[in-house]
Write a protein that holds these residues in place. Structure first.
Motif, short mmCIF file in Angstrom:
data_model
loop_
_atom_site.label_atom_id
_atom_site.label_comp_id
_atom_site.label_asym_id
_atom_site.label_seq_id
_atom_site.Cartn_x
_atom_site.Cartn_y
_atom_site.Cartn_z
N GLY A 106 0.82 -1.21 0.00
CA GLY A 106 0.00 0.00 0.00
C GLY A 106 0.85 1.26 0.00
O GLY A 106 0.61 2.19 -0.77
N VAL A 107 1.87 1.28 0.84
CA VAL A 107 2.77 2.43 0.90
C VAL A 107 3.57 2.57 -0.39
O VAL A 107 3.68 3.66 -0.96
CB VAL A 107 3.71 2.33 2.12
N SER A 108 4.11 1.46 -0.89
CA SER A 108 4.90 1.54 -2.12
C SER A 108 4.02 1.85 -3.32
O SER A 108 4.45 2.54 -4.26
CB SER A 108 5.70 0.26 -2.34
N GLY A 109 2.77 1.38 -3.32
CA GLY A 109 1.84 1.72 -4.39
C GLY A 109 1.48 3.20 -4.37
O GLY A 109 1.38 3.84 -5.42
N TRP A 110 1.32 3.75 -3.17
CA TRP A 110 1.04 5.18 -3.04
C TRP A 110 2.23 5.98 -3.55
O TRP A 110 2.06 6.97 -4.27
CB TRP A 110 0.74 5.50 -1.59
N ILE A 111 3.44 5.56 -3.21
CA ILE A 111 4.64 6.25 -3.68
C ILE A 111 4.77 6.13 -5.20
O ILE A 111 5.12 7.09 -5.88
CB ILE A 111 5.90 5.71 -2.96
N SER A 112 4.46 4.96 -5.73
CA SER A 112 4.57 4.80 -7.18
C SER A 112 3.52 5.61 -7.93
O SER A 112 3.75 6.04 -9.06
CB SER A 112 4.49 3.32 -7.56
N GLU A 113 2.35 5.85 -7.32
CA GLU A 113 1.35 6.70 -7.96
C GLU A 113 1.77 8.17 -7.93
O GLU A 113 1.52 8.91 -8.87
CB GLU A 113 0.00 6.54 -7.28
N LYS A 114 2.43 8.58 -6.84
CA LYS A 114 2.87 9.97 -6.74
C LYS A 114 4.06 10.25 -7.65
O LYS A 114 4.20 11.33 -8.18
CB LYS A 114 3.26 10.30 -5.29
#
Length: 143
Positions: A106-114
């Protein structure tokens, strides 16, 4: 040893290995993000790290049986109780690992979206079923 005591013993026995495992997992993801940021001409993709958790739990299960079994026998734990306590301990450990993997993705997905230019992170569900994964909400992606 009582019923929950053997479960607590096995969970404590795996605590250090689990901590080191997730420190390594976070380090791999951070290193991938840093390399992706430095190498601006390519996109680095991290996917399928759930498989490493599966292998880790398999190895933990293989390595933890003998010592804990002998300790339980010496302290009056029957084979039936030991089996139930081991199943409970590794069920809780698997639940904890699933929650930690979901949080990590979830955290890495959020970072990859940003920062979509250099880093992407996918769970295996998204790799095997991309059409389904594209239509679910972000809350369902983490769960």
């Amino acid at each position: 040893m009582q019923y929950p005591a053997m479960t607590r013993y096995q969970l404590r026995d795996q605590r250090t290995a689990l901590t080191i495992f997730y420190i390594v997992m976070v380090a791999i993801m951070v290193l991938t993000m840093v390399v992706g940021a430095l190498e601006s001409s390519s996109v680095l993709v991290v996917s399928g790290m759930e498989v490493s958790t599966l292998i880790f739990l398999f190895v933990c299960g293989l390595n933890s049986f003998k010592e804990a079994f002998y300790l339980g026998l010496q302290n009056g734990v029957s084979r039936k109780q030991f089996f139930l306590q081991t199943a409970m301990a590794f069920g809780l450990l698997a639940l904890l690992c699933a929650a930690a993997d979901s949080l990590l993705y979830g955290v890495s997905g959020w970072i990859s979206e940003k920062n979509a230019g250099f880093y992407r992170s996918y769970q295996l569900l998204g790799v095997f079923y991309p059409d389904y994964y594209a239509q679910v909400s972000p809350v369902q992606r983490v769960a």
